[in-house]
Write an enzyme that holds these catalytic residues in place. Structure first.
Site, mmCIF file in Angstrom:
data_model
loop_
_atom_site.group_PDB
_atom_site.id
_atom_site.type_symbol
_atom_site.label_atom_id
_atom_site.label_comp_id
_atom_site.label_asym_id
_atom_site.label_seq_id
_atom_site.Cartn_x
_atom_site.Cartn_y
_atom_site.Cartn_z
ATOM 1 N N ARG A 1 -71.217 -85.342 78.433
ATOM 2 C CA ARG A 1 -70.520 -84.065 78.208
ATOM 3 C C ARG A 1 -71.470 -83.058 77.576
ATOM 4 N NH1 ARG A 1 -65.303 -81.798 76.749
ATOM 5 N NH2 ARG A 1 -65.749 -79.568 76.682
ATOM 6 N N ARG B 1 -66.663 -80.800 83.804
ATOM 7 C CA ARG B 1 -67.205 -81.713 82.792
ATOM 8 C C ARG B 1 -67.028 -83.160 83.195
ATOM 9 N NH1 ARG B 1 -62.772 -78.989 79.222
ATOM 10 N NH2 ARG B 1 -63.796 -77.405 80.375
ATOM 11 N N ASP C 1 -63.693 -85.074 78.951
ATOM 12 C CA ASP C 1 -63.042 -84.233 77.961
ATOM 13 C C ASP C 1 -62.032 -85.109 77.234
ATOM 14 O OD1 ASP C 1 -62.250 -81.967 76.544
ATOM 15 O OD2 ASP C 1 -60.825 -81.334 78.085
ATOM 16 N N ASP D 1 -59.368 -84.919 74.191
ATOM 17 C CA ASP D 1 -58.666 -84.013 73.281
ATOM 18 C C ASP D 1 -57.743 -84.802 72.371
ATOM 19 O OD1 ASP D 1 -59.755 -81.615 74.220
ATOM 20 O OD2 ASP D 1 -58.233 -81.398 75.779
#
Length: 166
Positions: A83, A92, A95, A97
């Site tokens: 990343r 990407r 990811d 989160d």
């Protein structure tokens, strides 16, 4: 704790789902124990659907780490999978989160938990509703199942049929 995973570039892996599976395998070494996981979901890239489509999922995780320590470990996993944080919403490899950390509500030093836009995104709420439909968002006070039905971003998000290569 709830973590959303997403990717639209396979990096060094043959495909995105294989990369995401490998990322999940890295969680325990970072103090993150996966308790439950959704299926993989696919959706057009947002906000630019001309980019490669995304594969997303959600995991429920147990950890003794603080919110900041958890974010640090998630960023380390992202970096290990290639990343690069060049520009917002760019394609990407990985990811990760932090959607929620228990019932914590944190907004300090660039850290916001629960994730400030997760409840608006079907590609997050749909997978979350698979594993925790009755989970209640700490600030909007609505269930994941309800949020999945009303989310406006990524309305095309849908589970990937088992065994379908992407």
């Amino acid at each position: 704790m709830i973590v959303a995973l997403g990717s639209n570039l396979p990096g060094d892996y043959p495909d995105v789902p294989t990369l995401l599976e490998a990322a999940l395998e890295a969680f325990p070494a970072h103090g993150l124990t996966v308790l439950a996981r959704s299926s993989w979901w696919r959706s057009a890239a947002w906000p630019d659907p001309a980019q490669p489509a995304y594969t997303n999922g959600v995991v429920l995780v147990e950890t003794a780490l603080s919110v900041r320590q958890t974010l640090l470990q998630l960023h380390r996993i992202e970096a290990a999978f290639g990343r690069r944080r060049a520009e917002p919403n760019a394609p990407r490899t990985l990811d990760l989160d932090l959607i929620a950390h228990g019932r914590a509500v944190v907004e300090e030093g660039g850290v916001t938990v629960p994730h400030p836009r997760a409840h608006e995104r079907r590609f997050v709420m749909g997978p979350l509703a698979q594993v925790a439909p009755d989970w209640r968002h700490p600030t909007v006070n609505r269930r994941a199942g309800d949020l999945a039905n009303t989310a406006q971003v990524g309305r095309d998000a849908a589970p990937v049929p088992c065994g379908v290569a992407q």
